[in-house]
Design a protein around this motif. Structure first.
Motif: not given
Ligand SMILES: [Zn+2]
Length: 379
Positions: A295-321
């Motif tokens: 979580p700490r490393n990923a948080q830093r990564f998301f902040i640094k590359y916040q303009d490059r990351l998109l949400f996607g889920k892949d298989s459509f299972q509503p209870d997993e979102y």
């Protein structure tokens, strides 16, 4: 005090280096369990940890799922069923990334337009990458252009068969950077539509199926995810090198790598790719297990590359979102993931700042997909 120093000195002598400490025998070493050990599929220990719990059934901001695999959007029944599930999750727009071309594209577009969810779905087209030979590139590019004219707003998902299975007309493996396909990627650049591409699979799927493989269970469950046979499959690194040459040769094409490029377990590697390729984006589908264990490393990564990351889920299972919402939005600790064969470990929340959440959830997708509906998002 003196005695304490003496004990510390003694400890330092006993454990001069970590390696030496490993060689030393430990209390209980060599003991065998008195009862037959459970298999890894049987062992499900109850966690006794009591920590704050923040379930997030509904995302904090409207979300664009760039990696949607809904059922074919051909009837009002299906569109309503998927749409209602999206309403509950605060999924504002789903990109149908099943890859639809020709009649299959236009009939779904017509069904969506006739429904009450007409502003909630867009559709990507697909490329026919079978039996590529001389002249294929121009033909595929023409089909792409026709599909975009008909209403497709992107290309993809280009599936992992490209690189792993697809053969050329001459029987050889179709490499990702085959020059025959250059006109296709250049057409996408000219039309200013993103190319959403899934290359390979997690690197462990290419490694020996032994008890050191952290995806042992998944590989044991799914024979078609085993790529150890080098006479049939390239190595992970060979595939990634082809992919990287492809991306570098088409710097004007907007690329979206599925599944964080399978580098969620090595975010610095993906970061270096972002640094060198300004038109590169990536989405988080089906790799939540890797983000949630760092979580700490990923948080830093998301902040640094916040303009490059998109949400996607892949298989459509509503209870997993909601697992995604919880990992991105909270700082909850040590909670279950939804699929035991992806990960035998627990997840931790990244507690992303609101400004980053908005970019990942919708703003970056709006930026790179001009054909998306614009309504329903905060100003
Ligand atoms: Zn997919």
């Amino acid at each position: 005090m003196q005695r304490r120093m003496a004990v510390l000195t003694l400890l330092a002598l006993m454990f001069p280096t970590p390696a030496a400490a490993q060689q030393r025998s430990r209390p209980g070493q060599g003991r065998q369990p008195e009862f037959p050990p459970p298999s890894i599929t049987d062992y499900k220990p109850r966690s006794t940890l009591v920590v704050p719990v923040h379930l997030v059934p509904r995302a904090k901001y409207p979300v664009i799922d760039i990696h949607g695999h809904p059922p074919a959007l051909l009837s009002n029944d299906v569109i309503d069923r998927v749409g209602r599930a999206m309403d509950a999750l605060n999924l504002q727009v789903m990109v149908n990334a099943n890859g639809s071309s020709g009649d299959r594209l236009t009939s779904q577009l017509a069904a969506v337009r006739a429904s009450r969810y007409k502003d909630r779905f867009v559709i990507f087209t697909t490329l026919d990458l079978r039996n590529v030979g001389p002249g294929s590139g121009a033909k595929i590019a023409a089909q792409l252009e026709a599909d975009v004219k008909a209403g497709a707003v992107g290309v993809g998902e280009i599936m992992k068969g490209f690189g792993l299975y697809n053969r050329k007309a001459d029987g050889t493996r179709l490499k990702l950077d085959d020059p025959e396909l250059d006109p296709v990627w250049e057409t996408a650049a000219r039309l200013k539509i993103p190319v959403f591409i899934h290359v390979g699979d997690p690197s462990e799927f290419f490694q020996p199926l032994d008890y050191q493989n952290e995806r042992w269970l998944e590989l044991a469950l799914y024979p078609n995810r085993r790529y150890q046979d080098r006479s049939r499959f390239p190595s992970f690194e060979e595939l990634m090198a082809e992919r990287d040459r492809l991306l570098a040769r088409h710097p004007n094409t907007i690329w979206v790598l599925a599944h964080l490029g399978w580098h969620a377990n090595d975010l610095a590697r993906l970061g270096r790719m972002f640094d060198s390729l300004p038109n590169l984006y990536s989405e988080v589908g089906a790799v939540l297990y890797d983000l949630g264990r760092q979580p700490r490393n990923a948080q830093r990564f998301f902040i640094k590359y916040q303009d490059r990351l998109l949400f996607g889920k892949d298989s459509f299972q509503p209870d997993e979102y909601p697992y995604y919402w919880r990992v991105f939005e909270t700082d909850d600790e040590y909670f279950d993931y939804y699929r035991d064969y992806h990960a035998f470990w627990k997840l931790y929340g990244l507690a992303l700042p609101d400004s980053v959440l908005k970019k990942v959830y919708y703003a970056n997708a709006l930026k790179i997909i001009p054909g998306l509906p614009r309504s329903g998002f905060p100003k």
